[in-house]
Design a protein around this motif. Structure first.
Motif, short mmCIF file in Angstrom:
data_model
loop_
_atom_site.label_atom_id
_atom_site.label_comp_id
_atom_site.label_asym_id
_atom_site.label_seq_id
_atom_site.Cartn_x
_atom_site.Cartn_y
_atom_site.Cartn_z
N ARG A 98 -1.22 16.34 7.37
CA ARG A 98 -0.90 15.56 6.18
C ARG A 98 0.61 15.69 5.98
O ARG A 98 1.13 16.80 5.83
N ARG A 108 -1.16 8.28 2.16
CA ARG A 108 -1.61 7.62 0.93
C ARG A 108 -0.77 6.35 0.68
O ARG A 108 -1.30 5.30 0.32
N SER A 123 -12.18 11.44 7.05
CA SER A 123 -11.73 11.81 5.70
C SER A 123 -11.99 10.66 4.73
O SER A 123 -11.91 9.49 5.10
N ASP A 125 -10.20 10.81 1.82
CA ASP A 125 -9.09 11.07 0.90
C ASP A 125 -8.45 9.80 0.35
O ASP A 125 -7.96 9.79 -0.79
N TYR A 126 -8.43 8.73 1.16
CA TYR A 126 -7.67 7.55 0.76
C TYR A 126 -8.55 6.31 0.53
O TYR A 126 -8.05 5.18 0.56
#
Length: 215
Positions: A98, A108, A123, A125-126
C-alpha cells in the motif's frame, strides 16, 4: 550466474518484506506496477488495464485504455516520493504494498478517479471508491472495458495491438524479450495468464528487468 530478472524474483521480496517501509521516488512501469527505491512494487487492492489493452468508447470507437491509464498515473505520481508498506509478494517477485504519495493513498486515489478498479479477489478496501467512480462515470467507467483480470486470463493475445515486443521465459528461468526483426521473433510464443508478457517498448522491457535476445 543468474540474470537480473530471475535474481530479482528470488531475492528481492524477502529483502523488501523485511523492511518497515519501501521508500523512494516513483518510477511508473504501468498503472499498478511501480519501481520505488529500486524495489518493484505491485499496488495493493487495485487492478488496471494492461498497457496493450484496448477498450471501446460508448460511441463504438476503439480506445487505448491501457496506455491512457498508464499515462494518467505517470502524470500524477511519476517522480514523486512514495512510502510503501509491504504486505506480501506475488509470483512475479513484486512486493505487494500500500503506497502513499504526498500523504495520500495512491490506490484509493486511482480507483476514485476511475483509472483503476477495486481488485475484489484480494481486497475490498476500495469498493466504496469504485462505486462512487461508477456513479460519476469517471474514467474507465465511461466506456466498455473488459476487466483486466479477465483480459489476462483470456486466450486472446495482444499481438494485434500496439505492444509487439515478446517477453519470454527461457528453460533456465531467464527473462528474455524478442523484438520484431530478430531471428526467433516469429517462433516465440507468449503464454497467456503467466509471467510471460508483451511489452510496448524496449525501454519498458529493460526497466522490468528483461534482457534482449542475442539474435
Amino acid at each position: 550466474m543468474l540474470r537480473f530478472c530471475l535474481a530479482f524474483v528470488l531475492f528481492a521480496p524477502s529483502l523488501a518484506i523485511a523492511a518497515d517501509l519501501v521508500e523512494g521516488l516513483v518510477n511508473v512501469i504501468d498503472a499498478d506496477t511501480w519501481v520505488v527505491g529500486g524495489v518493484r512494487v505491485r499496488l495493493h487492492g487495485i487492478d488496471a488495464p494492461e498497457l496493450g489493452q484496448n477498450c471501446e468508447k460508448n460511441d463504438g470507437k476503439a480506445w487505448a485504455c491501457g496506455n491512457w491509464v498508464t499515462q494518467e498515473v505517470r502524470r500524477r505520481f511519476h517522480g514523486k516520493p512514495a512510502q510503501c508498506t509491504p504486505l506480501d509478494w506475488d509470483r512475479y517477485g513484486r512486493v505487494i504494498a500500500r503506497c502513499r504519495v504526498i500523504g495520500q493513498d495512491a490506490g484509493r486515489d486511482m480507483v476514485r478517479r476511475g483509472v483503476a478498479f477495486a481488485y475484489r479477489k484480494y481486497s475490498t478496501d476500495y469498493v466504496a471508491e469504485e462505486a462512487h467512480a461508477a456513479s460519476e462515470r469517471a474514467g474507465l467507467h465511461g466506456a466498455h472495458v473488459q476487466m483486466p483480470w479477465v483480459y489476462r486470463a483470456s486466450d486472446v493475445t495482444q499481438s494485434s495491438g500496439p505492444c509487439r515486443i515478446k517477453g519470454n521465459i527461457s528453460f533456465s528461468g531467464e527473462c528474455i524479450y524478442h523484438a520484431q526483426g530478430q531471428e526467433h521473433y516469429s517462433k516465440t510464443r507468449v503464454s497467456a495468464g503467466g509471467k510471460e508478457r508483451w511489452f510496448c517498448s524496449e525501454t519498458e522491457a529493460k526497466a522490468a528487468g528483461w534482457r534482449k535476445a542475442s539474435r
